[in-house]
Design a protein around this motif. Sequence first.
Motif, PDB file in Angstrom:
ATOM      1  N   PHE A   1       0.825  -1.204   0.000  1.00 54.16           N
ATOM      2  CA  PHE A   1       0.000   0.000   0.000  1.00 54.16           C
ATOM      3  C   PHE A   1       0.860   1.256   0.000  1.00 54.16           C
ATOM      4  O   PHE A   1       0.577   2.216  -0.711  1.00 54.16           O
ATOM      5  N   SER A   2       1.940   1.248   0.786  1.00 54.21           N
ATOM      6  CA  SER A   2       2.793   2.441   0.848  1.00 54.21           C
ATOM      7  C   SER A   2       3.435   2.715  -0.507  1.00 54.21           C
ATOM      8  O   SER A   2       3.623   3.867  -0.892  1.00 54.21           O
ATOM      9  N   GLY A   3       3.762   1.663  -1.238  1.00 55.10           N
ATOM     10  CA  GLY A   3       4.312   1.847  -2.582  1.00 55.10           C
ATOM     11  C   GLY A   3       3.282   2.456  -3.516  1.00 55.10           C
ATOM     12  O   GLY A   3       3.602   3.318  -4.332  1.00 55.10           O
ATOM     13  N   LEU A   4       2.051   2.005  -3.385  1.00 56.99           N
ATOM     14  CA  LEU A   4       0.970   2.541  -4.202  1.00 56.99           C
ATOM     15  C   LEU A   4       0.747   4.017  -3.901  1.00 56.99           C
ATOM     16  O   LEU A   4       0.625   4.839  -4.814  1.00 56.99           O
ATOM     17  N   VAL A   5       0.717   4.366  -2.624  1.00 55.28           N
ATOM     18  CA  VAL A   5       0.518   5.764  -2.244  1.00 55.28           C
ATOM     19  C   VAL A   5       1.675   6.618  -2.756  1.00 55.28           C
ATOM     20  O   VAL A   5       1.472   7.725  -3.265  1.00 55.28           O
ATOM     21  N   SER A   6       2.899   6.093  -2.672  1.00 52.69           N
ATOM     22  CA  SER A   6       4.060   6.838  -3.172  1.00 52.69           C
ATOM     23  C   SER A   6       3.944   7.076  -4.671  1.00 52.69           C
ATOM     24  O   SER A   6       4.236   8.173  -5.156  1.00 52.69           O
ATOM     25  N   CYS A   7       3.519   6.052  -5.408  1.00 57.64           N
ATOM     26  CA  CYS A   7       3.353   6.206  -6.860  1.00 57.64           C
ATOM     27  C   CYS A   7       2.291   7.250  -7.173  1.00 57.64           C
ATOM     28  O   CYS A   7       2.475   8.078  -8.066  1.00 57.64           O
TER      29      CYS A   7
ATOM     30  N   TYR B   1      -3.360   7.290  17.224  1.00 54.92           N
ATOM     31  CA  TYR B   1      -2.391   8.376  17.078  1.00 54.92           C
ATOM     32  C   TYR B   1      -2.244   8.820  15.628  1.00 54.92           C
ATOM     33  O   TYR B   1      -1.862   9.949  15.358  1.00 54.92           O
ATOM     34  N   LEU B   2      -2.524   7.940  14.669  1.00 59.00           N
ATOM     35  CA  LEU B   2      -2.262   8.226  13.267  1.00 59.00           C
ATOM     36  C   LEU B   2      -3.131   9.374  12.747  1.00 59.00           C
ATOM     37  O   LEU B   2      -2.635  10.271  12.078  1.00 59.00           O
ATOM     38  N   TYR B   3      -4.406   9.360  13.064  1.00 56.34           N
ATOM     39  CA  TYR B   3      -5.307  10.422  12.614  1.00 56.34           C
ATOM     40  C   TYR B   3      -4.807  11.779  13.112  1.00 56.34           C
ATOM     41  O   TYR B   3      -4.711  12.736  12.344  1.00 56.34           O
ATOM     42  N   ASN B   4      -4.473  11.864  14.391  1.00 55.05           N
ATOM     43  CA  ASN B   4      -4.002  13.138  14.953  1.00 55.05           C
ATOM     44  C   ASN B   4      -2.707  13.586  14.281  1.00 55.05           C
ATOM     45  O   ASN B   4      -2.536  14.767  13.985  1.00 55.05           O
ATOM     46  N   HIS B   5      -1.795  12.659  14.049  1.00 51.01           N
ATOM     47  CA  HIS B   5      -0.528  12.995  13.399  1.00 51.01           C
ATOM     48  C   HIS B   5      -0.757  13.544  11.988  1.00 51.01           C
ATOM     49  O   HIS B   5      -0.177  14.560  11.603  1.00 51.01           O
ATOM     50  N   LEU B   6      -1.607  12.888  11.219  1.00 54.70           N
ATOM     51  CA  LEU B   6      -1.857  13.314   9.848  1.00 54.70           C
ATOM     52  C   LEU B   6      -2.556  14.669   9.800  1.00 54.70           C
ATOM     53  O   LEU B   6      -2.206  15.533   8.982  1.00 54.70           O
ATOM     54  N   MET B   7      -3.521  14.875  10.663  1.00 59.20           N
ATOM     55  CA  MET B   7      -4.218  16.162  10.696  1.00 59.20           C
ATOM     56  C   MET B   7      -3.272  17.285  11.132  1.00 59.20           C
ATOM     57  O   MET B   7      -3.274  18.369  10.553  1.00 59.20           O
TER      58      MET B   7
ATOM     59  N   LEU C   1      -2.236  14.151   4.083  1.00 62.24           N
ATOM     60  CA  LEU C   1      -3.187  13.282   4.781  1.00 62.24           C
ATOM     61  C   LEU C   1      -2.896  11.800   4.568  1.00 62.24           C
ATOM     62  O   LEU C   1      -3.189  10.975   5.435  1.00 62.24           O
ATOM     63  N   LEU C   2      -2.313  11.448   3.447  1.00 64.74           N
ATOM     64  CA  LEU C   2      -2.078  10.026   3.148  1.00 64.74           C
ATOM     65  C   LEU C   2      -0.630   9.589   3.362  1.00 64.74           C
ATOM     66  O   LEU C   2      -0.308   8.424   3.163  1.00 64.74           O
ATOM     67  N   HIS C   3       0.240  10.485   3.799  1.00 62.55           N
ATOM     68  CA  HIS C   3       1.671  10.192   3.761  1.00 62.55           C
ATOM     69  C   HIS C   3       2.130   9.054   4.661  1.00 62.55           C
ATOM     70  O   HIS C   3       3.152   8.445   4.401  1.00 62.55           O
ATOM     71  N   ASP C   4       1.432   8.712   5.713  1.00 61.09           N
ATOM     72  CA  ASP C   4       1.901   7.657   6.624  1.00 61.09           C
ATOM     73  C   ASP C   4       0.996   6.432   6.678  1.00 61.09           C
ATOM     74  O   ASP C   4       1.165   5.602   7.563  1.00 61.09           O
ATOM     75  N   LEU C   5       0.074   6.284   5.768  1.00 62.49           N
ATOM     76  CA  LEU C   5      -0.859   5.162   5.868  1.00 62.49           C
ATOM     77  C   LEU C   5      -0.188   3.807   5.656  1.00 62.49           C
ATOM     78  O   LEU C   5      -0.710   2.794   6.058  1.00 62.49           O
ATOM     79  N   GLY C   6       0.965   3.761   5.047  1.00 60.69           N
ATOM     80  CA  GLY C   6       1.658   2.491   4.813  1.00 60.69           C
ATOM     81  C   GLY C   6       2.514   2.023   5.967  1.00 60.69           C
ATOM     82  O   GLY C   6       3.148   0.976   5.878  1.00 60.69           O
ATOM     83  N   TRP C   7       2.547   2.740   7.091  1.00 58.74           N
ATOM     84  CA  TRP C   7       3.409   2.386   8.213  1.00 58.74           C
ATOM     85  C   TRP C   7       2.840   1.288   9.094  1.00 58.74           C
ATOM     86  O   TRP C   7       3.527   0.802   9.989  1.00 58.74           O
TER      87      TRP C   7
ATOM     88  N   MET D   1       2.495  -1.948  10.295  1.00 58.08           N
ATOM     89  CA  MET D   1       3.206  -3.203  10.054  1.00 58.08           C
ATOM     90  C   MET D   1       2.757  -4.340  10.972  1.00 58.08           C
ATOM     91  O   MET D   1       3.455  -5.337  11.128  1.00 58.08           O
ATOM     92  N   ARG D   2       1.581  -4.197  11.594  1.00 62.88           N
ATOM     93  CA  ARG D   2       1.074  -5.292  12.423  1.00 62.88           C
ATOM     94  C   ARG D   2       0.830  -6.508  11.542  1.00 62.88           C
ATOM     95  O   ARG D   2       0.403  -6.362  10.390  1.00 62.88           O
ATOM     96  N   PRO D   3       1.086  -7.728  12.037  1.00 59.03           N
ATOM     97  CA  PRO D   3       0.881  -8.913  11.218  1.00 59.03           C
ATOM     98  C   PRO D   3      -0.544  -9.069  10.685  1.00 59.03           C
ATOM     99  O   PRO D   3      -0.753  -9.606   9.609  1.00 59.03           O
ATOM    100  N   ASP D   4      -1.545  -8.586  11.424  1.00 57.64           N
ATOM    101  CA  ASP D   4      -2.938  -8.710  10.974  1.00 57.64           C
ATOM    102  C   ASP D   4      -3.405  -7.492  10.168  1.00 57.64           C
ATOM    103  O   ASP D   4      -4.573  -7.388   9.824  1.00 57.64           O
ATOM    104  N   SER D   5      -2.486  -6.586   9.856  1.00 54.18           N
ATOM    105  CA  SER D   5      -2.834  -5.388   9.113  1.00 54.18           C
ATOM    106  C   SER D   5      -3.191  -5.729   7.659  1.00 54.18           C
ATOM    107  O   SER D   5      -2.560  -6.573   7.046  1.00 54.18           O
ATOM    108  N   PRO D   6      -4.188  -5.047   7.103  1.00 50.68           N
ATOM    109  CA  PRO D   6      -4.522  -5.284   5.700  1.00 50.68           C
ATOM    110  C   PRO D   6      -3.415  -4.823   4.748  1.00 50.68           C
ATOM    111  O   PRO D   6      -3.366  -5.214   3.599  1.00 50.68           O
ATOM    112  N   TRP D   7      -2.491  -3.990   5.244  1.00 51.51           N
ATOM    113  CA  TRP D   7      -1.425  -3.465   4.399  1.00 51.51           C
ATOM    114  C   TRP D   7      -0.140  -4.269   4.510  1.00 51.51           C
ATOM    115  O   TRP D   7       0.774  -4.093   3.711  1.00 51.51           O
TER     116      TRP D   7
END
Length: 112
Positions: free
Chosen positions: A3-9, A59-65, A95-101, A103-109
């Motif tokens: 996903f992070s590669g896709l967002v970067s592209c 924490y991610l929402y607050n960081h991105l905002m 807003l989308l810059h950190d969505l690929g971070w 790395m939990r094993p059950d993460s969809p990404w």
Amino acid sequence: MKFSGLVSCLAVVGATVAAPGRKDKHLPTTKIANIEVINTPLVQDAVKLVKNFIPLQPYLYNHLMRSWLYGAAAFNNNATLKASVDLELHAIGTLLHDLGWDMRPDSPWHSP
């Protein structure tokens, strides 16, 4: 592709296609924390997407905002800079810059 590669592209393509200093200066705005930000449907969709991560990573929402608002505050205090930046692209990229971070094993990404 992760996903992070896709967002970067998408960010690279958006930066390439975007025209700095849009001719249409009448884009809708709103205020968040008394900071004027762009409020197009694309930005609204990005904010909704980021809000979906609140239960997973609060924490991610607050960081991105905060990141978006910090940049918007800088633009609002520098007219030359604001005129040379595509504000919609800045909002989406920030807003989308950190969505690929996630790395939990059950993460969809996460890919092993």
